[in-house]
Design a protein around this motif. Structure first.
Motif, PDB file in Angstrom:
ATOM      1  N   TYR A 296      39.080  36.663  35.901  1.00 30.32           N
ATOM      2  CA  TYR A 296      40.465  36.873  35.619  1.00 30.32           C
ATOM      3  C   TYR A 296      40.838  35.903  34.409  1.00 30.32           C
ATOM      4  N   LYS A 297      40.537  34.461  34.498  1.00 31.48           N
ATOM      5  CA  LYS A 297      41.115  33.436  33.507  1.00 31.48           C
ATOM      6  C   LYS A 297      40.363  33.947  32.098  1.00 31.48           C
ATOM      7  N   ASN A 298      39.087  33.965  32.071  1.00 32.75           N
ATOM      8  CA  ASN A 298      38.463  34.219  30.635  1.00 32.75           C
ATOM      9  C   ASN A 298      38.545  35.487  30.051  1.00 32.75           C
ATOM     10  N   HIS A 299      38.354  36.415  31.041  1.00 33.85           N
ATOM     11  CA  HIS A 299      38.383  37.854  30.439  1.00 33.85           C
ATOM     12  C   HIS A 299      39.505  38.746  30.302  1.00 33.85           C
ATOM     13  N   LEU A 300      40.286  38.365  31.553  1.00 33.25           N
ATOM     14  CA  LEU A 300      41.572  39.003  31.583  1.00 33.25           C
ATOM     15  C   LEU A 300      42.867  38.287  31.133  1.00 33.25           C
ATOM     16  N   LYS A 301      42.509  37.080  30.838  1.00 35.90           N
ATOM     17  CA  LYS A 301      43.373  36.190  30.013  1.00 35.90           C
ATOM     18  C   LYS A 301      44.621  35.900  30.949  1.00 35.90           C
ATOM     19  N   VAL A 302      44.524  35.353  32.412  1.00 33.96           N
ATOM     20  CA  VAL A 302      45.652  35.094  33.083  1.00 33.96           C
ATOM     21  C   VAL A 302      45.391  33.497  33.443  1.00 33.96           C
ATOM     22  N   ASN A 303      46.672  33.063  33.873  1.00 32.99           N
ATOM     23  CA  ASN A 303      46.626  31.669  33.981  1.00 32.99           C
ATOM     24  C   ASN A 303      45.742  31.080  35.222  1.00 32.99           C
ATOM     25  N   SER A 304      45.409  29.895  35.466  1.00 36.12           N
ATOM     26  CA  SER A 304      44.728  29.490  36.595  1.00 36.12           C
ATOM     27  C   SER A 304      45.373  29.666  38.011  1.00 36.12           C
ATOM     28  N   PHE A 305      46.720  29.645  37.879  1.00 38.10           N
ATOM     29  CA  PHE A 305      47.083  29.932  39.278  1.00 38.10           C
ATOM     30  C   PHE A 305      46.994  31.412  39.658  1.00 38.10           C
ATOM     31  N   PHE A 306      47.202  32.328  38.871  1.00 34.42           N
ATOM     32  CA  PHE A 306      47.098  33.594  39.059  1.00 34.42           C
ATOM     33  C   PHE A 306      45.691  34.241  39.408  1.00 34.42           C
ATOM     34  N   ALA A 307      44.598  33.515  38.697  1.00 38.57           N
ATOM     35  CA  ALA A 307      43.358  33.669  38.752  1.00 38.57           C
ATOM     36  C   ALA A 307      42.802  33.498  40.209  1.00 38.57           C
ATOM     37  N   LEU A 308      43.416  32.270  40.793  1.00 38.42           N
ATOM     38  CA  LEU A 308      43.089  31.842  41.838  1.00 38.42           C
ATOM     39  C   LEU A 308      43.658  32.868  43.027  1.00 38.42           C
ATOM     40  N   GLN A 309      44.939  33.598  42.867  1.00 36.42           N
ATOM     41  CA  GLN A 309      45.601  34.577  43.606  1.00 36.42           C
ATOM     42  C   GLN A 309      44.463  35.616  43.594  1.00 36.42           C
ATOM     43  N   ALA A 310      43.795  35.902  42.640  1.00 33.24           N
ATOM     44  CA  ALA A 310      42.905  37.200  42.889  1.00 33.24           C
ATOM     45  C   ALA A 310      42.022  37.215  43.932  1.00 33.24           C
ATOM     46  N   THR A 311      41.444  35.946  44.271  1.00 34.58           N
ATOM     47  CA  THR A 311      40.619  35.611  45.412  1.00 34.58           C
ATOM     48  C   THR A 311      41.306  35.738  46.662  1.00 34.58           C
ATOM     49  N   SER A 312      42.526  35.154  46.228  1.00 28.08           N
ATOM     50  CA  SER A 312      43.618  35.144  47.749  1.00 28.08           C
ATOM     51  C   SER A 312      43.701  36.578  48.118  1.00 28.08           C
ATOM     52  N   PHE A 313      44.126  37.458  47.012  1.00 27.93           N
ATOM     53  CA  PHE A 313      44.594  38.810  47.554  1.00 27.93           C
ATOM     54  C   PHE A 313      43.168  39.426  47.857  1.00 27.93           C
ATOM     55  N   LEU A 314      42.235  39.122  47.263  1.00 27.97           N
ATOM     56  CA  LEU A 314      40.848  39.729  47.786  1.00 27.97           C
ATOM     57  C   LEU A 314      40.524  39.450  49.413  1.00 27.97           C
ATOM     58  N   SER A 315      40.924  38.258  49.775  1.00 29.13           N
ATOM     59  CA  SER A 315      40.897  37.623  51.155  1.00 29.13           C
ATOM     60  C   SER A 315      41.675  38.385  51.998  1.00 29.13           C
TER      61      SER A 315
ATOM     62  N   LEU B 117      42.957  46.274  41.112  1.00 30.01           N
ATOM     63  CA  LEU B 117      41.709  47.227  41.767  1.00 30.01           C
ATOM     64  C   LEU B 117      40.736  46.041  42.627  1.00 30.01           C
ATOM     65  N   PHE B 118      40.147  45.034  42.160  1.00 28.02           N
ATOM     66  CA  PHE B 118      39.335  44.317  42.389  1.00 28.02           C
ATOM     67  C   PHE B 118      39.551  43.782  43.766  1.00 28.02           C
ATOM     68  N   PRO B 119      40.801  43.309  44.231  1.00 28.77           N
ATOM     69  CA  PRO B 119      41.198  42.907  45.446  1.00 28.77           C
ATOM     70  C   PRO B 119      41.028  43.649  46.747  1.00 28.77           C
ATOM     71  N   VAL B 120      41.263  45.350  46.171  1.00 24.72           N
ATOM     72  CA  VAL B 120      41.123  46.268  47.170  1.00 24.72           C
ATOM     73  C   VAL B 120      39.756  46.372  47.585  1.00 24.72           C
ATOM     74  N   ILE B 121      38.853  46.051  46.968  1.00 28.57           N
ATOM     75  CA  ILE B 121      37.257  46.244  47.105  1.00 28.57           C
ATOM     76  C   ILE B 121      37.100  45.472  48.419  1.00 28.57           C
ATOM     77  N   GLY B 122      37.865  44.397  48.723  1.00 25.15           N
ATOM     78  CA  GLY B 122      37.752  43.563  50.066  1.00 25.15           C
ATOM     79  C   GLY B 122      38.145  44.489  51.226  1.00 25.15           C
ATOM     80  N   LEU B 123      38.807  45.394  51.428  1.00 23.29           N
ATOM     81  CA  LEU B 123      39.358  46.313  52.388  1.00 23.29           C
ATOM     82  C   LEU B 123      37.893  46.927  53.102  1.00 23.29           C
ATOM     83  N   PHE B 124      37.124  47.239  51.996  1.00 25.25           N
ATOM     84  CA  PHE B 124      35.667  47.989  52.441  1.00 25.25           C
ATOM     85  C   PHE B 124      34.399  47.204  52.395  1.00 25.25           C
ATOM     86  N   LEU B 125      34.722  46.011  51.655  1.00 26.13           N
ATOM     87  CA  LEU B 125      33.584  45.226  51.595  1.00 26.13           C
ATOM     88  C   LEU B 125      33.286  44.397  52.778  1.00 26.13           C
ATOM     89  N   SER B 126      34.435  43.865  53.218  1.00 22.12           N
ATOM     90  CA  SER B 126      34.437  42.855  54.435  1.00 22.12           C
ATOM     91  C   SER B 126      33.686  43.275  55.764  1.00 22.12           C
TER      92      SER B 126
END
Length: 394
Positions: free
Chosen positions: A234-253, A307-316
């Motif tokens: 998220y940070k290196n490719h989608l160019k978001v800040n560190s806080f939002f990058a960590l929230q990607a995993t939070s939403f995934l969880s 879309l990436f975090p939604v995958i957690g709904l079916f992966l978990s």
């Protein structure tokens, strides 16, 4: 869930919550340490210091648990985790992170075998096991959410330089869990004698068990690509800040927690294999959509953030569902040994996945990240189909 298990479910959930937080702080550390002079290659191998001890120590952990009992062994593991969490904020050298993760990995091997053994000794039928394991493993997802949200807040606040002191919260939580476990009445089934462990291992060398362990390896292989490396993508490719990058995993969880909670409540109504295959199929559909957006609508990558975090709904649900299907068929006195095999192959999947991801990120091939994940899921789908086809014929 039996009445006995309902009384001990809280400390079991807290145990998985604690281990989730210490194991899944890897994404945070990769994000923070990558800004220093530490390379992605070094960070990729840092994951191995967590995962390889889990693999190597697991069989020895069975002997230790057999001698001390699951309850005492679990309390010992949590005490070590709490102590290590107290030390981390005061150490700066990189080699200590390697030692820290090696110790945490060893404790997790002990803890996971104990938790699975306690659950199996109280529940026998396959669907009840699936329900209970989804409930307990759901707390693992909450741990990922807490560690990423909590530390994300710290590193984006005026107290960012003190982010490592967040580990003191994990130490306090460990103490609370130890107190709850010490008061809980946990009955234990007599396990195999240590001298029989080697001979019993050969008994697990059957096609169904080998295929099952291959499926477990692939599930964790896929999960690791999300849990530790999604923030950096998220940070290196989608160019978001560190806080939002960590929230990607939070939403995934959060989506993962929802997936496991829903599964726990509806799994009795479905065939386990069909439910499992349906979940994988939906993951593939989502990943194909993500790949399509990235390569054919590259000007607008914003949908990827959601879309990436939604995958957690079916992966978990995959991991607890497949585990419960096999664990229900294992004799109670052999469950610690069988769980050690699950732990070994899970840790190998995690370690190998992280090394490959480190190469991918180190060579700046981030455009291939979604394609890599899709390929991994397709491989998992094929192996899973072979496993269910084989077990159905038996």
């Amino acid at each position: 869930m039996t009445s006995k298990l309902s009384k001990i479910s809280l400390p079991l959930k807290l145990t998985f919550l604690i281990f989730s937080m210490v194991l899944n702080c890897m994404g945070l550390l990769i994000l923070q340490l990558a800004d220093t002079n530490i390379t992605y290659g070094e960070l990729g191998f840092l994951e191995s210091f967590k995962d390889l001890p889990i693999a190597f120590i697991s069989l020895f952990a069975v002997s230790f648990i057999n001698k001390t009992g699951a309850k005492r062994a679990l309390i010992f593991a949590l005490a070590i985790v709490g102590f290590c969490s107290c030390l981390l904020p005061f150490v700066e050298v990189f080699w200590f992170y390697k030692l820290w993760f090696a110790i945490i990995g060893t404790c997790f091997a002990i803890g996971k075998i104990c938790v699975f053994g306690i659950i199996r000794n109280n529940i026998s039928d396959e669907k009840s096991l699936a329900k209970t394991m989804n409930n307990v493993e759901a707390s693992f997802m909450i741990g990922i959410f807490l560690v990423n949200t909590g530390f994300g807040w710290l590193i984006s606040s005026q107290y960012s330089e003190f982010w490592k002191f967040g580990f003191l919260f994990i130490a306090v939580l460990s103490i609370v869990t130890i107190i709850l476990l010490s008061k809980a009445e946990i009955s234990e089934v007599k396990s195999l004698e240590n001298k029989k462990i080697r001979s019993e291992l050969s008994g697990f060398a059957t096609p169904s068990v080998i295929l099952f362990l291959g499926v477990v390896f692939c599930i964790v292989f896929v999960e690791q690509g999300f849990n530790s490396w999604l923030p950096s993508f998220y940070k290196n490719h989608l160019k978001v800040n560190s806080f939002f990058a960590l929230q990607a995993t939070s939403f995934l969880s959060l989506f993962s927690y929802t997936g496991r909670t829903i599964t726990a409540n509806i799994i009795r109504k479905f065939s386990l294999p069909r439910y499992y295959i349906a979940c994988i199929s939906l993951i593939i559909v989502l990943l194909i959509t993500i790949v399509g957006i990235q390569y054919f609508d590259s000007q607008d990558s914003q949908p990827l953030l959601f879309l990436f975090p939604v995958i957690g709904l079916f992966l978990s649900p995959l991991y607890p569902v497949i585990n419960s299907k096999m664990i229900a068929q294992v004799d109670k006195e052999k469950i610690n040994l069988f769980t050690s095999l699950i732990v070994i192959f899970s840790s190998l999947g995690s370690s190998i996945s992280s090394i490959i991801m480190a190469i991918l990120f180190g060579k700046e091939l981030l455009n291939y990240y979604p394609l890599y994940i899709l390929s991994s899921v397709i491989l998992l789908f094929v192996i899973s189909l072979v496993f269910f086809t084989f077990t159905k014929r038996k």
